[in-house]
Scaffold this active site. Structure first.
Site, short mmCIF file in Angstrom:
data_model
loop_
_atom_site.label_atom_id
_atom_site.label_comp_id
_atom_site.label_asym_id
_atom_site.label_seq_id
_atom_site.Cartn_x
_atom_site.Cartn_y
_atom_site.Cartn_z
N MET A 33 1.00 -1.07 -0.03
CA MET A 33 -0.11 -0.04 -0.06
C MET A 33 0.77 1.11 -0.16
O MET A 33 1.73 1.42 0.62
CB MET A 33 -1.04 -0.14 1.11
CG MET A 33 -1.69 1.14 1.59
SD MET A 33 -2.87 1.04 2.75
CE MET A 33 -1.40 1.21 4.30
N SER A 107 3.96 -6.72 1.96
CA SER A 107 2.47 -6.21 2.76
C SER A 107 1.18 -6.81 1.98
O SER A 107 0.86 -8.05 1.62
CB SER A 107 2.61 -4.77 2.86
OG SER A 107 1.89 -4.29 3.85
N GLN A 108 0.47 -5.80 1.54
CA GLN A 108 -0.99 -6.17 0.92
C GLN A 108 -0.63 -6.89 -0.37
O GLN A 108 -1.55 -7.57 -0.77
CB GLN A 108 -1.79 -4.84 0.78
CG GLN A 108 -1.50 -3.93 -0.06
CD GLN A 108 -2.41 -2.98 -0.48
OE1 GLN A 108 -3.41 -2.56 0.77
NE2 GLN A 108 -2.47 -2.14 -1.59
N ASP A 226 5.82 -5.22 14.35
CA ASP A 226 5.26 -4.54 13.42
C ASP A 226 4.00 -3.65 13.95
O ASP A 226 3.32 -3.99 14.94
CB ASP A 226 4.33 -5.52 12.56
CG ASP A 226 3.90 -5.18 11.35
OD1 ASP A 226 3.39 -4.00 11.19
OD2 ASP A 226 4.00 -5.83 10.09
N HIS A 282 7.45 -3.09 10.53
CA HIS A 282 6.55 -3.52 9.16
C HIS A 282 7.66 -3.27 7.85
O HIS A 282 8.16 -2.09 7.71
CB HIS A 282 5.53 -2.89 8.88
CG HIS A 282 4.65 -3.37 7.78
ND1 HIS A 282 3.99 -4.70 7.79
CD2 HIS A 282 4.21 -3.01 6.64
CE1 HIS A 282 3.56 -4.99 6.72
NE2 HIS A 282 3.35 -3.76 5.80
#
Length: 300
Positions: A33, A107-108, A226, A282
């Site tokens: 993202m 991530s996403q 995270d 993260h």
């Protein structure tokens, strides 16, 4: 050294180089993202260091849309199912990927790329998830976890939760499409247009199971500190126990695993699931670790 000997050595060297090149599968990477395919400080850098580390490898960093600006915007506002379809078509039309590839999502981009593995039927050897949220999220990035400090975050989360499953939000807001409300599992399963589908939580799609189980390795990296992903255990396919948002279950205690809705029990029994912990926030990792523990083991 005579001419025949020189000729033999040249031919041997060329053949050996071709063998190494042919044995090294291409790599697909998908950003997270707010990022894009080609940022020189993120995905552009990742692509460059992998290419330098693995001679001859072809690395495709996915761009969703006609340009970088569109790629960033689509990470927020383009239906994930349309993004996955676009990627399936990109890969199918790329002759360099016709014989298979490895896949790495950040991530996403990790759960989106898993959908590509499950839906597109390509030859994928290894799938690597770097901080992906495979059971979704139920919390806001960078919110403090102490109750006395998180009241505002809780209010905002409740507002988002109230509207996350409206059809127009599900259709156009990417993050709502992997918003997973453990306080109302039935609403989530009914209204989630993306995550509930790829996790086989409404009906069992055997193709999803077969394609995922065809992997040699499914690697999941969890960032132990995270502050972006809530709950962190989603990065290892864990999630809150249904009906509350305090106690978190590891993958092996979730309904998804116990009912084997994705064949993860079978994959774990075959040694295909790999759970890797990294002690930082993260997407913050050391390049040497990345090369040694991820690229050398699952890409090169």
């Amino acid at each position: 050294m005579n001419l025949k000997a020189v000729t033999f050595l040249v031919l041997f060297a060329v053949t050996a180089a071709q063998t190494v090149s042919n044995d090294t599968l291409p790599l697909i990477i998908w950003h997270g993202m707010g990022d894009c395919c080609c940022n020189p400080f993120s995905m552009g850098h990742i692509k460059k260091i992998i290419e330098e580390h693995v001679p001859g490898i072809y690395v495709k960093s996915l761009m969703i849309g006609p340009n970088i600006a569109a790629d960033i915007e689509n990470g927020y506002f383009m239906n994930v199912n349309d993004q996955v379809k676009d990627v399936c078509e990109q890969i199918a039309s790329n002759p360099k990927l016709k014989n298979g590839y490895n896949a790495m999502g950040f991530s996403q981009g990790a759960q989106f790329l898993r959908a590509v593995v499950q839906r597109c039927g390509h030859k994928v050897r290894n799938f690597i998830s770097i901080g992906g949220q495979h059971q979704g999220v139920f919390g806001l990035p960078h919110c403090p976890t102490l109750p006395e400090k998180s009241r505002v975050c809780e209010y905002i989360r409740k507002i988002l939760n109230h509207g996350a499953y409206h059809h127009w939000i599900q259709d156009y807001l990417v993050q709502a499409e992997y918003w997973h409300d453990p306080l109302n599992e039935e609403l989530y399963k009914e209204k989630s247009v993306f995550l509930a589908d790829i996790n086989n939580e409404r009906v069992i799609n055997q193709t999803y199971i077969d394609n995922l189980n065809a992997l040699n390795n499914f690697v999941m990296v969890k960032f132990l500190r995270d502050t972006m992903v809530v709950p962190i255990e989603s990065e290892w396919f864990g999630f809150y126990a249904p009906g509350q948002d305090k106690d978190v279950l590891p993958l092996q205690e979730t309904e998804l695993y116990l009912q084997d809705r994705l064949g993860l029990q079978k994959m774990e029994g075959e040694g295909k699931l790999h759970f890797i912990a990294y002690d930082d926030d993260h997407q913050r990792f050391n390049e040497k670790w990345f090369m040694t523990e991820i690229v050398d083991k699952y890409v090169a």
